[in-house]
Scaffold this motif. Structure first.
Motif, PDB file in Angstrom:
ATOM      1  N   MET A  53      -5.928   6.355   4.853  1.00  0.00           N
ATOM      2  CA  MET A  53      -6.129   7.813   4.572  1.00  0.00           C
ATOM      3  C   MET A  53      -6.561   8.589   5.614  1.00  0.00           C
ATOM      4  SD  MET A  53      -5.072   8.620   1.297  1.00  0.00           S
ATOM      5  CE  MET A  53      -3.932   7.298   0.853  1.00  0.00           C
ATOM      6  N   GLN A 110      -0.705  41.902 -18.082  1.00  0.00           N
ATOM      7  CA  GLN A 110      -1.686  41.561 -19.268  1.00  0.00           C
ATOM      8  C   GLN A 110      -3.132  41.937 -19.193  1.00  0.00           C
ATOM      9  OE1 GLN A 110      -0.612  37.323 -19.363  1.00  0.00           O
ATOM     10  NE2 GLN A 110      -0.637  37.727 -21.472  1.00  0.00           N
ATOM     11  N   THR A 111      -3.610  41.907 -18.047  1.00  0.00           N
ATOM     12  CA  THR A 111      -5.078  42.518 -17.808  1.00  0.00           C
ATOM     13  C   THR A 111      -5.170  43.614 -18.199  1.00  0.00           C
ATOM     14  OG1 THR A 111      -5.370  40.750 -15.912  1.00  0.00           O
ATOM     15  CG2 THR A 111      -6.932  42.556 -16.260  1.00  0.00           C
ATOM     16  N   TYR A 142     -10.514  37.539  -3.368  1.00  0.00           N
ATOM     17  CA  TYR A 142     -11.278  36.755  -2.496  1.00  0.00           C
ATOM     18  C   TYR A 142     -12.479  36.351  -2.984  1.00  0.00           C
ATOM     19  CZ  TYR A 142      -7.497  38.819   0.478  1.00  0.00           C
ATOM     20  OH  TYR A 142      -6.346  39.358   1.359  1.00  0.00           O
ATOM     21  N   LYS A 157      -5.162   9.056   8.190  1.00  0.00           N
ATOM     22  CA  LYS A 157      -3.861  10.112   8.443  1.00  0.00           C
ATOM     23  C   LYS A 157      -4.044  11.394   7.899  1.00  0.00           C
ATOM     24  CE  LYS A 157       0.913   9.865   9.225  1.00  0.00           C
ATOM     25  NZ  LYS A 157       1.854   9.205   8.502  1.00  0.00           N
ATOM     26  N   SER A 158      -3.987  11.289   6.456  1.00  0.00           N
ATOM     27  CA  SER A 158      -4.335  12.625   5.800  1.00  0.00           C
ATOM     28  C   SER A 158      -5.292  13.351   6.005  1.00  0.00           C
ATOM     29  CB  SER A 158      -4.060  12.121   4.290  1.00  0.00           C
ATOM     30  OG  SER A 158      -5.447  11.796   3.856  1.00  0.00           O
ATOM     31  N   SER A 180      -4.207  35.194 -15.211  1.00  0.00           N
ATOM     32  CA  SER A 180      -2.911  35.609 -15.872  1.00  0.00           C
ATOM     33  C   SER A 180      -3.565  37.076 -16.568  1.00  0.00           C
ATOM     34  CB  SER A 180      -2.180  34.873 -16.443  1.00  0.00           C
ATOM     35  OG  SER A 180      -2.531  34.690 -17.459  1.00  0.00           O
ATOM     36  N   SER A 181      -4.739  37.098 -16.979  1.00  0.00           N
ATOM     37  CA  SER A 181      -5.050  38.170 -17.897  1.00  0.00           C
ATOM     38  C   SER A 181      -6.276  38.407 -17.922  1.00  0.00           C
ATOM     39  CB  SER A 181      -4.716  37.773 -19.587  1.00  0.00           C
ATOM     40  OG  SER A 181      -5.418  36.561 -19.667  1.00  0.00           O
ATOM     41  N   GLY A 182      -7.215  38.253 -16.884  1.00  0.00           N
ATOM     42  CA  GLY A 182      -8.537  38.384 -16.800  1.00  0.00           C
ATOM     43  C   GLY A 182      -8.689  39.685 -15.503  1.00  0.00           C
ATOM     44  N   ALA A 233      -3.527  49.228 -12.336  1.00  0.00           N
ATOM     45  CA  ALA A 233      -3.578  48.014 -13.278  1.00  0.00           C
ATOM     46  C   ALA A 233      -2.451  47.399 -13.696  1.00  0.00           C
ATOM     47  CB  ALA A 233      -4.707  48.149 -14.094  1.00  0.00           C
ATOM     48  N   LYS A 241      -2.131  36.295   3.148  1.00  0.00           N
ATOM     49  CA  LYS A 241      -3.349  36.534   2.468  1.00  0.00           C
ATOM     50  C   LYS A 241      -3.357  35.321   1.272  1.00  0.00           C
ATOM     51  CE  LYS A 241      -2.768  41.230   2.600  1.00  0.00           C
ATOM     52  NZ  LYS A 241      -3.035  42.542   2.148  1.00  0.00           N
ATOM     53  N   ASP A 242      -2.213  35.219   0.545  1.00  0.00           N
ATOM     54  CA  ASP A 242      -2.302  34.379  -0.639  1.00  0.00           C
ATOM     55  C   ASP A 242      -2.249  33.026  -0.355  1.00  0.00           C
ATOM     56  OD1 ASP A 242      -2.426  36.718  -2.235  1.00  0.00           O
ATOM     57  OD2 ASP A 242      -0.073  36.774  -2.242  1.00  0.00           O
ATOM     58  N   VAL A 252      -7.246  41.785 -11.977  1.00  0.00           N
ATOM     59  CA  VAL A 252      -6.135  42.500 -11.467  1.00  0.00           C
ATOM     60  C   VAL A 252      -6.424  42.140  -9.908  1.00  0.00           C
ATOM     61  CG1 VAL A 252      -4.864  44.442 -10.908  1.00  0.00           C
ATOM     62  CG2 VAL A 252      -5.815  44.386 -12.795  1.00  0.00           C
ATOM     63  N   GLY A 291       3.777  45.094  -6.707  1.00  0.00           N
ATOM     64  CA  GLY A 291       3.141  46.042  -7.725  1.00  0.00           C
ATOM     65  C   GLY A 291       1.902  46.101  -7.286  1.00  0.00           C
ATOM     66  N   GLY A 292       0.737  47.004  -7.722  1.00  0.00           N
ATOM     67  CA  GLY A 292      -0.421  47.346  -7.733  1.00  0.00           C
ATOM     68  C   GLY A 292      -1.064  47.697  -6.491  1.00  0.00           C
ATOM     69  N   GLU A 293      -0.032  47.837  -5.289  1.00  0.00           N
ATOM     70  CA  GLU A 293      -0.611  48.347  -4.107  1.00  0.00           C
ATOM     71  C   GLU A 293       0.373  49.559  -3.833  1.00  0.00           C
ATOM     72  OE1 GLU A 293      -1.565  45.156  -1.232  1.00  0.00           O
ATOM     73  OE2 GLU A 293      -0.859  44.301  -2.667  1.00  0.00           O
ATOM     74  N   CYS A 337      -5.021  42.255  -7.115  1.00  0.00           N
ATOM     75  CA  CYS A 337      -5.060  43.053  -5.610  1.00  0.00           C
ATOM     76  C   CYS A 337      -5.776  44.251  -5.618  1.00  0.00           C
ATOM     77  CB  CYS A 337      -3.314  43.590  -5.653  1.00  0.00           C
ATOM     78  SG  CYS A 337      -2.807  44.201  -6.942  1.00  0.00           S
ATOM     79  N   ARG A 338      -6.703  44.235  -6.529  1.00  0.00           N
ATOM     80  CA  ARG A 338      -7.658  45.621  -6.924  1.00  0.00           C
ATOM     81  C   ARG A 338      -8.987  45.025  -6.538  1.00  0.00           C
ATOM     82  NH1 ARG A 338      -4.594  49.128  -5.269  1.00  0.00           N
ATOM     83  NH2 ARG A 338      -6.006  50.756  -5.732  1.00  0.00           N
ATOM     84  N   GLY A 393      -0.731  45.985 -11.190  1.00  0.00           N
ATOM     85  CA  GLY A 393      -1.409  44.541 -10.640  1.00  0.00           C
ATOM     86  C   GLY A 393      -1.193  43.464 -11.678  1.00  0.00           C
ATOM     87  N   ASN A 394      -1.276  43.793 -12.882  1.00  0.00           N
ATOM     88  CA  ASN A 394      -1.494  42.613 -13.879  1.00  0.00           C
ATOM     89  C   ASN A 394      -1.467  43.197 -15.050  1.00  0.00           C
ATOM     90  OD1 ASN A 394      -1.770  40.458 -15.636  1.00  0.00           O
ATOM     91  ND2 ASN A 394      -3.365  39.465 -14.076  1.00  0.00           N
ATOM     92  N   ARG A 400       0.778  -1.294  -0.183  1.00  0.00           N
ATOM     93  CA  ARG A 400      -0.172   0.035  -0.130  1.00  0.00           C
ATOM     94  C   ARG A 400       0.655   1.166   0.012  1.00  0.00           C
ATOM     95  NH1 ARG A 400      -5.017   1.501   3.959  1.00  0.00           N
ATOM     96  NH2 ARG A 400      -4.445   3.869   3.405  1.00  0.00           N
ATOM     97  N   GLN A 418      -4.701  15.214   9.137  1.00  0.00           N
ATOM     98  CA  GLN A 418      -3.476  16.358   8.576  1.00  0.00           C
ATOM     99  C   GLN A 418      -4.469  17.630   8.058  1.00  0.00           C
ATOM    100  OE1 GLN A 418      -0.756  14.636   6.190  1.00  0.00           O
ATOM    101  NE2 GLN A 418       0.952  14.603   7.834  1.00  0.00           N
ATOM    102  N   GLU A 419      -5.251  17.046   7.101  1.00  0.00           N
ATOM    103  CA  GLU A 419      -5.986  18.105   6.443  1.00  0.00           C
ATOM    104  C   GLU A 419      -6.637  19.116   7.361  1.00  0.00           C
ATOM    105  OE1 GLU A 419      -8.024  17.718   2.761  1.00  0.00           O
ATOM    106  OE2 GLU A 419      -6.055  16.831   2.080  1.00  0.00           O
TER     107      GLU A 419
END
Lengths: 493, 333
Positions: free
Chosen positions: B1, B215-216, A394, B3-4, A337-339, B209, B332-333, A341, B278-280, A343-344, B212-213, A67, B7-8
């Protein structure tokens, strides 16, 4: 033959999705065992369970008779399991030999000559001819892929897992790879092969397992199935009830047309038309070039030849801001990645492309108007958030997606391109998005829907364009074709 | 399982605790520096009877204004995931420019100042174009510019300070208007405009913006390159304003003025909550950060604390603030 790897009732949830639902099957020792299934069928989740990255919530896994409760990737490595991922695991700046021996150097000071000799032996053993002194960054993608496989194989694993290894290989390299795989199988290494190229699977495997929606559908000997049967097993599903009735149908007038658009290595001579109030589906395998085509059309990466016609205006070059101004909205495939932002706030995300209409002299944003319109769209699309100033990261995936849809609806487009709009969101939110797509059509929008889920394409679209290798491969009418035909077209049949 | 599973559950418990810590961290990040500033003011008021007096407070405001003005631009740049190491050298070159223009060429003070602002803007333009169009990492290009610009300041002057004197410059640098030092008016106006621009206009949103991102932002039709060039040019001009104020106060343009200033400016932005990810970041936060650095400096001088010890204290303050901010953002992340 005895089984070397057995699954018994393996189950793994992600928020809102059952990624693996009580999966049970056996992999026999020394065979080449392919796992096939659509995107999201659970293939990669299963690999991560084998690799010790994910811990299943229920079920057991056995290696031989023993196992296996893997808690970290180290546990899996210790059992002699090696995984070669699609994203290569090589250090570009080092040589072939240095990469092969990385982490297993025997002496403090490296000895180029001895190391190169050792690397050469390792390569020969696997049957790959490469110069050990070559910098990896100078190898072609195909050669890098081979090197990564050689690296995994050189440690004499008991199980070698290859995840879509041929996606960047040429025909010649593929047949070379196949003979390597066969010789490894002869040496007693069990190979698990993940692919959605059915012809390769048929050529290579001894056994084939089909997964669908996280469930195990079938495991059979290669001799027992045909490619047609496999496709049926992969897609057969009852999802009719998920999709709302079509609200309206396409008009005769063309609102958006693309003529002979090309860009080197991206898309080749693509032409299509979008009619007023039409929902046009783009289907294809991963890497078929659907997203890249849209990016090229809208000028995110400019097209080299061809022209685009938006609502009667012709453009021989286009920039994304012009496209937006002319009435095109683009909901991108990758939310994070592109939709959004992240952190805003919800509010700032929703109004980002629309601030020109919400601001006065000096770009001063009319914050009252902004709050009103954001609350309005939030309600219309049933977005669940704690407040307009809540950070968007969030929110759940489905609600993030609704904010993105809202931000593009706010710009009042006539044409809306939606790239995988339901990826990674739960079933309830999916249904709401489907409902919304039909509502938008009713309100007079024309929609291009890129999706890798054949049910979505069949359940929503009026017409379907199938792409393959950057070309428009086939155009099909939904009324006169079925899911199996569309998937087969995507596989190039 | 089983145990896991345990753990979770354990993991869930952990994240809950971390979540609470995250809130505390948020609170600390948001108000911590302000609380720190108030505590410092209290301590210095108790230990030095000169500290909480009108002349000294005005003095702090004037001293702080030089760094604080640049910190507005630095915050913009940091929000876009960038950095500008060349601001201290820009202060030096613009001070020298003003001096040379006035003394060697007899250009009237007001026009000499405009010329200095132009020089600052050009330095910012080179930085911005290199970052946005050539795609050189901001750290690298501004590091190079820091050395180049400082070198030019020394070459122009042969290493000697240039004498500056006129009624106008004396008023700008050392004068008072309605009982308040003139530089403080620049300080105030730039902060009010800088804060409104960032928080209330669409361009401010675009800056957030882009950082922050990117590409967006690009997919939303924002001209990312123009925004990037804009923030660097703006910062160059602000550094020039500081250079002008400083040269006016010193009545000379020494080519080494502003050496190391970039670090204090970056510290003010970071203390104020601007994130290198960035972004903040906000201008209000930057103001508090800049004031904290200023008060710390002034108070320790009044208490006759050894200047070498002062350096250690300043470093510890930056370390502490960034430590808290990194911890809370990791939760936070």
């Amino acid at each position: 033959m005895d089984s070397i790897l057995s699954f018994r009732g393996i189950t793994k949830h992600f928020p809102g999705v059952k990624a693996l639902d009580s999966v049970s099957f056996d992999v026999k020792k020394g065979e080449v065992h392919s796992i096939v299934g659509e995107n999201g069928a659970g293939k990669s989740t299963l690999i991560k369970v084998i690799g010790g990255v994910y811990i299943p919530e229920a079920g057991e896994m056995f290696i031989g008779d023993e196992r296996a409760d893997f808690e970290t990737p180290m546990d899996s490595l210790e059992k002699g399991i090696r995984i070669v991922h699609q994203e290569l695991n090589l250090v570009e700046k080092l040589t072939v030999a240095e990469n092969l021996l990385l982490g297993n150097e025997e002496t403090f000071f490296t000895q180029s000559k001895k190391d190169n000799q050792q690397a050469l032996e390792m390569l020969e053993q696997v049957g790959i001819s490469l110069d050990p002194k070559m910098k990896v960054s100078r190898l072609s993608i195909g050669k890098k892929q081979m090197l990564d496989i050689a690296k995994a194989a050189s440690s004499n694993p008991s199980i070698l897992i290859l995840d879509e290894p041929t996606s960047s290989l040429s025909k010649g390299e593929i047949s070379q790879l196949f003979s390597i795989i066969r010789s490894m199988a002869e040496r007693g290494i069990t190979v698990i092969y993940i692919s959605h190229k059915l012809d390769e699977v048929m050529e290579l495997s001894d056994s084939i397992t089909v997964l669908r929606d996280g469930k195990h559908i079938e495991t059979c000997r290669k001799t027992e199935v045909t490619p047609q049967k496999l496709v049926q097993l992969m897609v057969a599903r009852d999802m009719e009830s998920m999709f709302p009735e079509a609200k309206g149908k396409p008009e005769k007038e063309v609102v958006f047309s693309v003529e002979n658009i090309s860009r080197t290595n991206t898309c080749h001579d693509c032409s299509f038309k979008l009619y007023d109030r039409e929902i046009l589906g783009f289907f294809g395998l991963m890497g078929a070039g659907r997203t890249e085509l849209m990016q090229t059309i809208l000028g995110v990466t400019p097209f080299e030849t061809g022209k685009v016609n938006i609502l009667g205006k012709e453009f021989s070059e286009l920039r994304i801001d012009t496209a937006i101004r002319e009435g095109v909205g683009f909901i991108t495939e990758d939310r994070r990645s592109s939709g959004i932002v992240g952190c805003r706030s919800v509010k700032e995300n929703m109004t980002l492309p629309n601030l020109n209409n919400l601001s006065k002299t000096f770009g001063w944003v009319d914050s009252r108007k902004e709050k009103e319109i954001v609350a309005d769209y939030g309600k219309k699309l049933n977005v669940r958030y704690a407040g307009l100033n809540q950070l968007i990261k969030y929110l759940s995936g489905g609600n993030q997606q609704k904010v993105i849809v809202a931000k593009w609806l706010m710009s009042q487009p006539k044409i809306l391109i939606m790239d995988e709009p339901t990826r990674g969101i739960d079933v309830g939110a999916k249904q709401e998005i489907y409902e919304l797509i039909q509502d938008l059509r009713k309100q007079g929008l024309s929609i291009i829907l890129i999706s890798s889920e054949i049910e979505e394409i069949m359940g929503l679209c009026d017409r379907i364009i199938v792409m393959k290798d950057g070309y428009i491969h086939k155009e099909m009418d939904r009324e006169t074709s079925n899911a199996t035909q569309v998937v087969e077209a995507a596989f190039g049949r | 399982m089983k145990k896991s599973k345990d753990q979770e559950q354990l993991k869930q418990g952990e994240t809950q605790i971390l979540g609470m810590k995250g809130q505390l961290g948020d609170l600390l990040q948001r108000w911590g520096v302000l609380i720190g500033l108030l505590i410092l003011v209290l301590i210095f008021s108790i230990y030095s009877r000169h500290f909480f007096t009108m002349p000294n407070l005005l003095n702090i405001a004037r001293q702080t204004s030089i760094n604080a003005i640049i910190a507005v631009g630095m915050t913009y740049i940091i929000i876009t995931c960038g950095i500008d190491l060349s601001v201290g050298s820009t202060v030096g070159l613009t001070a020298v420019t003003m001096g040379v223009a006035m003394t060697n060429y007899g250009i009237p003070p007001f026009f000499a100042m405009l010329l200095a602002l132009l020089v600052g803007g050009i330095i910012g333009l080179i930085n911005g174009v290199s970052v946005a169009h050539v795609k050189i990492p901001p750290f690298i290009i501004t590091l190079a510019m820091m050395t180049i610009v400082r070198g030019i300041a020394f070459v122009i002057t042969g290493g000697y300070p240039v004498y500056i004197d006129s009624d106008f410059t004396r008023f700008i640098g050392r004068g008072f208007f309605l009982g308040i030092p003139t530089p403080v008016y620049f300080f105030a106006v730039i902060y009010i405009l800088g804060a409104l621009f960032l928080a209330k206009t669409k361009y401010g949103r675009y800056i957030y913006a882009v950082g922050g991102n990117m590409q967006t932002a690009q997919y939303a039709g924002i001209n990312v390159k123009r925004i990037l060039v804009g923030v660097y040019v703006f910062t160059g001009v602000l550094a020039a304003i500081s250079g002008v104020l400083l040269a006016s106060r010193l009545a000379s343009g020494p080519p080494n003025v502003g050496t190391g200033m970039e670090l204090d400016v970056i510290a003010a932005s970071i203390l104020g909550g601007a994130s290198f990810a960035g972004g903040e970041g906000t201008i209000g936060g930057t103001l508090v950060g800049a004031l904290l650095m200023g008060v710390l400096n002034n108070g320790m001088n009044l208490l006759n604390i050894n200047p070498y010890t002062q350096m250690i204290v300043q470093g510890l303050v930056i370390f502490g603030a960034v430590y808290i901010s990194v911890l809370s953002s990791r939760k936070k992340d």
